[in-house]
Design an enzyme around this catalytic site. Structure first.
Site, PDB file in Angstrom:
ATOM      1  N   PHE A  32      -4.052   3.152  14.799  1.00 15.81           N
ATOM      2  CA  PHE A  32      -4.338   4.166  13.790  1.00 15.81           C
ATOM      3  C   PHE A  32      -5.508   3.674  12.952  1.00 15.81           C
ATOM      4  O   PHE A  32      -5.776   2.473  12.880  1.00 15.81           O
ATOM      5  CB  PHE A  32      -3.120   4.387  12.888  1.00 15.81           C
ATOM      6  CG  PHE A  32      -2.227   5.490  13.376  1.00 15.81           C
ATOM      7  CD1 PHE A  32      -1.564   5.364  14.590  1.00 15.81           C
ATOM      8  CD2 PHE A  32      -2.052   6.657  12.647  1.00 15.81           C
ATOM      9  CE1 PHE A  32      -0.735   6.374  15.062  1.00 15.81           C
ATOM     10  CE2 PHE A  32      -1.231   7.683  13.103  1.00 15.81           C
ATOM     11  CZ  PHE A  32      -0.575   7.545  14.305  1.00 15.81           C
ATOM     12  N   LYS A  47       8.446 -17.156 -11.302  1.00 18.12           N
ATOM     13  CA  LYS A  47       7.767 -15.953 -11.807  1.00 18.12           C
ATOM     14  C   LYS A  47       6.531 -16.349 -12.618  1.00 18.12           C
ATOM     15  O   LYS A  47       6.606 -17.250 -13.470  1.00 18.12           O
ATOM     16  CB  LYS A  47       8.743 -15.163 -12.685  1.00 18.12           C
ATOM     17  CG  LYS A  47       8.174 -13.843 -13.136  1.00 18.12           C
ATOM     18  CD  LYS A  47       9.128 -13.114 -14.045  1.00 18.12           C
ATOM     19  CE  LYS A  47       8.423 -11.946 -14.686  1.00 18.12           C
ATOM     20  NZ  LYS A  47       9.181 -11.382 -15.785  1.00 18.12           N
ATOM     21  N   ASP A  99      -4.094  -6.049   4.814  1.00 18.57           N
ATOM     22  CA  ASP A  99      -5.162  -6.896   5.367  1.00 18.57           C
ATOM     23  C   ASP A  99      -5.152  -8.296   4.754  1.00 18.57           C
ATOM     24  O   ASP A  99      -5.647  -9.235   5.349  1.00 18.57           O
ATOM     25  CB  ASP A  99      -6.524  -6.236   5.123  1.00 18.57           C
ATOM     26  CG  ASP A  99      -6.720  -5.038   6.046  1.00 18.57           C
ATOM     27  OD1 ASP A  99      -6.188  -5.081   7.168  1.00 18.57           O
ATOM     28  OD2 ASP A  99      -7.392  -4.065   5.636  1.00 18.57           O
ATOM     29  N   ASN A 104       0.849  -1.204   0.000  1.00 23.52           N
ATOM     30  CA  ASN A 104       0.000   0.000   0.000  1.00 23.52           C
ATOM     31  C   ASN A 104       0.879   1.247   0.000  1.00 23.52           C
ATOM     32  O   ASN A 104       2.096   1.147  -0.008  1.00 23.52           O
ATOM     33  CB  ASN A 104      -0.959  -0.030   1.198  1.00 23.52           C
ATOM     34  CG  ASN A 104      -0.212  -0.111   2.510  1.00 23.52           C
ATOM     35  OD1 ASN A 104       0.542   0.790   2.854  1.00 23.52           O
ATOM     36  ND2 ASN A 104      -0.383  -1.219   3.228  1.00 23.52           N
ATOM     37  N   LYS A 130     -11.306  -3.196  18.539  1.00 19.57           N
ATOM     38  CA  LYS A 130      -9.935  -3.672  18.793  1.00 19.57           C
ATOM     39  C   LYS A 130      -9.536  -3.524  20.260  1.00 19.57           C
ATOM     40  O   LYS A 130      -8.392  -3.828  20.620  1.00 19.57           O
ATOM     41  CB  LYS A 130      -8.958  -2.937  17.877  1.00 19.57           C
ATOM     42  CG  LYS A 130      -9.357  -3.076  16.387  1.00 19.57           C
ATOM     43  CD  LYS A 130      -8.208  -2.880  15.450  1.00 19.57           C
ATOM     44  CE  LYS A 130      -8.662  -2.972  13.993  1.00 19.57           C
ATOM     45  NZ  LYS A 130      -7.580  -3.184  13.055  1.00 19.57           N
ATOM     46  N   LYS A 153     -13.488   1.237  15.655  1.00 21.70           N
ATOM     47  CA  LYS A 153     -12.215   0.498  15.803  1.00 21.70           C
ATOM     48  C   LYS A 153     -11.749   0.515  17.255  1.00 21.70           C
ATOM     49  O   LYS A 153     -11.153  -0.453  17.730  1.00 21.70           O
ATOM     50  CB  LYS A 153     -11.141   1.085  14.889  1.00 21.70           C
ATOM     51  CG  LYS A 153     -11.311   0.577  13.455  1.00 21.70           C
ATOM     52  CD  LYS A 153     -10.289   1.079  12.472  1.00 21.70           C
ATOM     53  CE  LYS A 153     -10.752   0.689  11.071  1.00 21.70           C
ATOM     54  NZ  LYS A 153     -10.066   1.372   9.999  1.00 21.70           N
TER      55      LYS A 153
HETATM   56  N1  CTP Z   1      -3.825  -3.423  11.939  1.00 26.71           N
HETATM   57  C1  CTP Z   1      -3.140  -4.529  12.397  1.00 26.71           C
HETATM   58  N2  CTP Z   1      -3.168  -5.684  11.678  1.00 26.71           N
HETATM   59  C2  CTP Z   1      -3.869  -5.769  10.533  1.00 26.71           C
HETATM   60  C3  CTP Z   1      -4.572  -4.647  10.040  1.00 26.71           C
HETATM   61  C4  CTP Z   1      -4.527  -3.467  10.783  1.00 26.71           C
HETATM   62  O1  CTP Z   1      -2.492  -4.446  13.447  1.00 26.71           O
HETATM   63  N3  CTP Z   1      -3.875  -6.904   9.870  1.00 26.71           N
HETATM   64  C5  CTP Z   1      -3.804  -2.193  12.742  1.00 26.71           C
HETATM   65  C6  CTP Z   1      -3.118  -1.016  12.056  1.00 26.71           C
HETATM   66  O2  CTP Z   1      -1.734  -0.969  12.385  1.00 26.71           O
HETATM   67  C7  CTP Z   1      -3.866   0.159  12.650  1.00 26.71           C
HETATM   68  C8  CTP Z   1      -5.262  -0.382  12.908  1.00 26.71           C
HETATM   69  O3  CTP Z   1      -5.129  -1.793  12.949  1.00 26.71           O
HETATM   70  O4  CTP Z   1      -3.338   0.552  13.897  1.00 26.71           O
HETATM   71  C9  CTP Z   1      -6.305  -0.018  11.906  1.00 26.71           C
HETATM   72  O5  CTP Z   1      -5.886  -0.279  10.594  1.00 26.71           O
HETATM   73  P1  CTP Z   1      -6.827   0.038   9.360  1.00 26.71           P
HETATM   74  O6  CTP Z   1      -6.172  -0.450   8.121  1.00 26.71           O
HETATM   75  O7  CTP Z   1      -7.306   1.449   9.406  1.00 26.71           O
HETATM   76  O8  CTP Z   1      -8.100  -0.786   9.719  1.00 26.71           O
HETATM   77  P2  CTP Z   1      -8.479  -2.264   9.486  1.00 26.71           P
HETATM   78  O9  CTP Z   1      -8.518  -2.951  10.807  1.00 26.71           O
HETATM   79  O10 CTP Z   1      -7.641  -2.887   8.450  1.00 26.71           O
HETATM   80  O11 CTP Z   1      -9.991  -2.102   8.995  1.00 26.71           O
HETATM   81  P3  CTP Z   1     -10.548  -1.586   7.574  1.00 26.71           P
HETATM   82  O12 CTP Z   1      -9.437  -1.755   6.584  1.00 26.71           O
HETATM   83  O13 CTP Z   1     -11.687  -2.480   7.341  1.00 26.71           O
HETATM   84  O14 CTP Z   1     -10.939  -0.171   7.794  1.00 26.71           O
END
Ligand code: CTP
Length: 407
Positions: free
Chosen positions: A335, A300, A290, A221, A353, A349
């Protein structure tokens, strides 16, 4: 939600307007501090140089005078009226004394409170912080006399920036090189920061993760890691012991921070779980992917004229896992990267969480979020939410630490 509109974007140096009294002593590394003077004056920091007699054998006072734009002080017994009481007045007009390079001889004299030239007399009469940057041959540095002097200086309250290791001017290799400017700069900045995170171990994650698809391709990303690195740098400046677990980013590891480089979400999880055991504060600023490709292709993947689909598997949510296994006394901060309904999504969140604070990033604005120097975040906790103004990432990081300290 409350909004703090009281600040404008600040990209000014934290040292702006300060005055550094630079003491140069007789080492070949004396020429390197000419570059430091330039770096300081470019940030509107006043620099006045005082030199020992030996330093003048290496670099002319003219160089330091021209670069600093100020008189260079050399002689304790100068009869010019403005220099007559220099041993007392010089430190009164400065915010910090920086001795660089500091020779073994100068350190020995300072460690024993000697005052036999201008530099040592100024230091003895000073009531301001003194930062010492040693530079010498590696055997001189490791000699028990020098080691004792260094310990003694630290015991007396002097700040020592440890010398670097590498090739030395004498042809030998080892510790003794003048420390790099980045570390010295961080030490100077930390002197003007509140030391309110001393004694805390802080774990920070930053950057993206990369999820490999085949030997040349990966899913990732747009995270640059700038916010997480700013959090690490500012926490170290405020006295914390910082461990930064960073995904692949194009940023130098911050000084005085233990940085662990990882690539995938699974690697990040492993390191986070290990490092979190004794952390007082955990801030998960990383943009963890994610999903990862369900199957890694060892060879490859070749095109064959057909459309392809990539099967994905969900990565573990590291923050949610930490939230499930909360340890008493450890503050947990996440975050949230959001494009709309910032406060609502942040609050979801926060609960889902089980964390103490969610820092919501607006990812759509061109001045916030990915790969820019500024950010505007909303802090969401159990007692409410606060929208911070648009600030540099370093200033945003400091405001986040201020808030965490109130939790
Ligand atoms: N995070 C994590 N592990 C993951 C995904 C996210 O620890 N596999 C943590 C990130 O470091 C951040 C928080 O969760 O502190 C939120 O991440 P974000 O990408 O905004 O949210 P998601 O939980 O992935 O939810 P969504 O993408 O559905 O908004």
């Amino acid at each position: 939600m409350s909004a703090d509109k009281g600040h404008s974007v600040s990209t000014t140096s934290p040292l702006r307007g300060k005055n550094v009294l630079l003491g140069v002593t007789g080492s070949i590394a004396a020429f390197k501090v000419a570059g430091w003077i330039h770096a300081l004056t470019a940030q509107s920091v006043g620099v006045t140089v005082m030199m020992t007699g030996a330093a003048e054998r290496f670099v002319s006072s003219l160089t330091f005078g021209a670069l600093s734009g100020n008189t260079v002080y050399r002689d304790m017994f100068d009869e010019e009226p403005e220099k007559l009481m220099a041993h007392i007045t010089l430190s009164r007009e400065a915010d910090v004394i920086l001795i660089a390079p500091a020779t073994a001889h100068t350190m020995a004299r300072l460690a024993h409170g000697m005052a036999d030239d201008l530099l040592s007399t100024v230091v003895l009469a000073a009531k301001i912080p003194v930062v010492i940057c040693p530079a010498m041959n590696t055997n001189m540095l490791s000699h028990p006399a020098t080691r004792q002097n260094l310990e003694r200086l630290q015991g007396l309250g002097y700040q020592v920036v440890p010398p670097d290791s590498g090739n030395l001017a004498c042809g030998e290799e080892g510790a003794g090189r003048l420390p790099e400017w980045e570390g010295v700069y961080e030490k100077l900045v930390s002197l003007f920061c509140p030391q309110d995170l001393v004694g805390k171990k802080i774990l920070i994650t930053a950057g993206p993760t990369r999820e490999p698809l085949d030997p040349v391709r990966f899913l990732s990303n747009r995270s640059s890691g700038k916010m997480g690195h700013a959090l690490a740098r500012t926490a170290a400046r405020r006295g914390a012991e910082v461990v930064l677990i960073s995904g692949p980013v194009a940023l130098a590891a911050p000084c005085f921070v233990t940085t662990l480089q990882v690539t995938t979400a699974l690697e990040m999880r492993e390191h986070v779980l290990q490092q979190s055991r004794d952390a007082d504060i955990i801030v998960k600023a990383a943009a963890v992917a994610d999903f990862r490709p369900k199957n890694y292709q060892k060879q490859k993947i070749k095109k064959n004229g057909e459309n392809r689909q990539i099967a994905l598997k969900e990565n573990p949510d590291i923050l949610a896992e930490l939230g499930k296994n909360r340890r008493a006394g450890c503050v947990l901060v996440g975050f949230a990267a959001e494009s709309r309904n910032h406060e609502k999504e942040g609050r979801n969140k926060l609960k889902r969480k089980n964390v103490d604070l969610i820092v919501v990033n607006d990812i759509l604005s061109p001045t916030t979020g990915f790969d820019v120097e500024t950010n505007q975040v909303t802090l969401v906790d159990k007692s409410g939410s606060l929208q911070l103004p648009l600030l540099s990432k370093v200033d945003t990081a400091n405001r986040i630490w201020d808030h965490i300290l109130t939790l």
